[in-house]
Design an enzyme around this catalytic site. Structure first.
Site, PDB file in Angstrom:
ATOM      1  N   VAL A 142      10.641  -8.397  -7.241  1.00 53.92           N
ATOM      2  CA  VAL A 142      11.984  -8.209  -7.814  1.00 53.92           C
ATOM      3  C   VAL A 142      11.877  -7.488  -9.148  1.00 53.92           C
ATOM      4  O   VAL A 142      12.680  -6.594  -9.463  1.00 53.92           O
ATOM      5  CB  VAL A 142      12.726  -9.559  -7.948  1.00 53.92           C
ATOM      6  CG1 VAL A 142      14.025  -9.394  -8.719  1.00 53.92           C
ATOM      7  CG2 VAL A 142      13.003 -10.137  -6.558  1.00 53.92           C
ATOM      8  N   TYR A 143      10.852  -7.841  -9.911  1.00 52.59           N
ATOM      9  CA  TYR A 143      10.576  -7.116 -11.161  1.00 52.59           C
ATOM     10  C   TYR A 143      10.427  -5.622 -10.850  1.00 52.59           C
ATOM     11  O   TYR A 143      11.034  -4.770 -11.510  1.00 52.59           O
ATOM     12  CB  TYR A 143       9.308  -7.673 -11.793  1.00 52.59           C
ATOM     13  CG  TYR A 143       8.746  -6.851 -12.928  1.00 52.59           C
ATOM     14  CD1 TYR A 143       9.374  -6.825 -14.168  1.00 52.59           C
ATOM     15  CD2 TYR A 143       7.578  -6.094 -12.765  1.00 52.59           C
ATOM     16  CE1 TYR A 143       8.863  -6.066 -15.210  1.00 52.59           C
ATOM     17  CE2 TYR A 143       7.054  -5.347 -13.806  1.00 52.59           C
ATOM     18  CZ  TYR A 143       7.696  -5.331 -15.022  1.00 52.59           C
ATOM     19  OH  TYR A 143       7.185  -4.576 -16.054  1.00 52.59           O
TER      20      TYR A 143
END
Ligand SMILES: NC(=O)c1ccc[n+]([C@@H]2O[C@H](COP(=O)([O-])OP(=O)(O)OC[C@H]3O[C@@H](n4cnc5c(N)ncnc54)[C@H](OP(=O)(O)O)[C@@H]3O)[C@@H](O)[C@H]2O)c1
Length: 238
Positions: A146-147
């Site tokens: 997600v980062y």
């Protein structure tokens, strides 16, 4: 370079702290932004009158106006806005809860754009926006997915912003660090990979050099730029 007036987000540690030190020590003036007021105060004690700060949580967009007011009061005009604050989590996509998703998208992608838009009236021809992305965008970061997604969004928007700001004779400098020896990985709940490591000071120096020399893309370490070409063929590297 002398008397550079800069706003640096994420100034309480790592790259942002190192960059604030470099700018003030080379004669400039910095407004630092982060949540940890104790760390900002300690930096102020080290740097003196050419450093000031606004303690703000960039996951709350309502706090951005205080940053702009702080810049107006302390700097008047802004030569460089460094959008550096960011965080990640060593979790699979499905392990992130809704609050983590919203907070990461906000801090890593929305806040820098919102801050840039609000800061532009204080900026001028020749000013630069420095956006700290990650060289990891060239890989599938399965440990920080997600980062990685928030940074790809930031990268994409930053490239478009570079075109938009060219019309105002301003620059966007895109920064793609490899693995930087900061608190980032520990905070993210993981262990930093052993390859492609640099210090926060190395990254700070590369950013300052890019501002000085008119470079618009920075890889730190520079050899990590090979990922631009080869990353898509190394999807399992990280
Ligand atoms: N370390 C790496 O390997 C690496 C590699 C590529 C890219 N990067 C990027 O480099 C940038 C700087 O990271 P770093 O390595 O220097 O890590 P760091 O030492 O953890 O610093 C992150 C900074 O962001 C600030 N920050 C985080 N969440 C915030 C929030 N909600 N509101 C305001 N400030 C917030 C932190 O301050 P507070 O906690 O005080 O709020 C801190 O000053 C990040 O954008 C990161 O994604 C890092």
């Amino acid at each position: 370079m002398n008397k550079l007036k800069a706003v640096v987000t994420g100034a309480s540690s790592g790259i942002g702290r190192a960059l604030s030190l470099e700018i003030v020590r080379s004669g400039g003036r910095v407004l630092g932004v982060a949540r940890n007021e104790g760390a900002l105060l300690s930096l102020k004690n080290d740097l003196g009158e050419n450093f000031s700060y606004v303690a703000a949580d960039l996951s709350k967009l309502s706090e951005i106006d205080r940053v702009v007011e702080g810049a107006k009061g302390f700097l008047g005009s802004v030569d460089v806005l460094v959008n550096n604050a960011g965080f990640g989590l060593y979790k699979s996509v499905l392990e992130h809860n809704d609050d983590e998703l919203i907070s990461m998208v906000t801090v890593n992608f929305i806040a820098p754009i919102a801050l840039t838009r609000r800061m532009l009236p204080l900026m001028h021809e020749g000013s630069a926006v420095v956006n700290v992305v990650t060289a990891g965008i060239h890989l599938l970061m399965t440990k920080l997915p997600v980062y990685g997604a928030t940074k790809i969004a930031f990268h994409y928007a930053s490239r478009a912003l570079a075109h938009e700001l060219k019309q105002r004779r301003m620059r966007v400098i895109l920064v793609y660090p490899g693995v930087v020896l900061t608190e980032f990985h520990q905070r993210a709940g993981g262990i930093a990979p052993s390859r492609g490591r640099v210090t926060a000071e190395d990254v700070a120096k590369s950013i300052l050099k890019a501002i000085e020399k008119g470079k618009n893309v920075v890889y730190a370490p520079s050899y990590i730029s090979f990922l631009r070409m080869l990353g898509p063929f190394l999807p399992e590297l990280y």
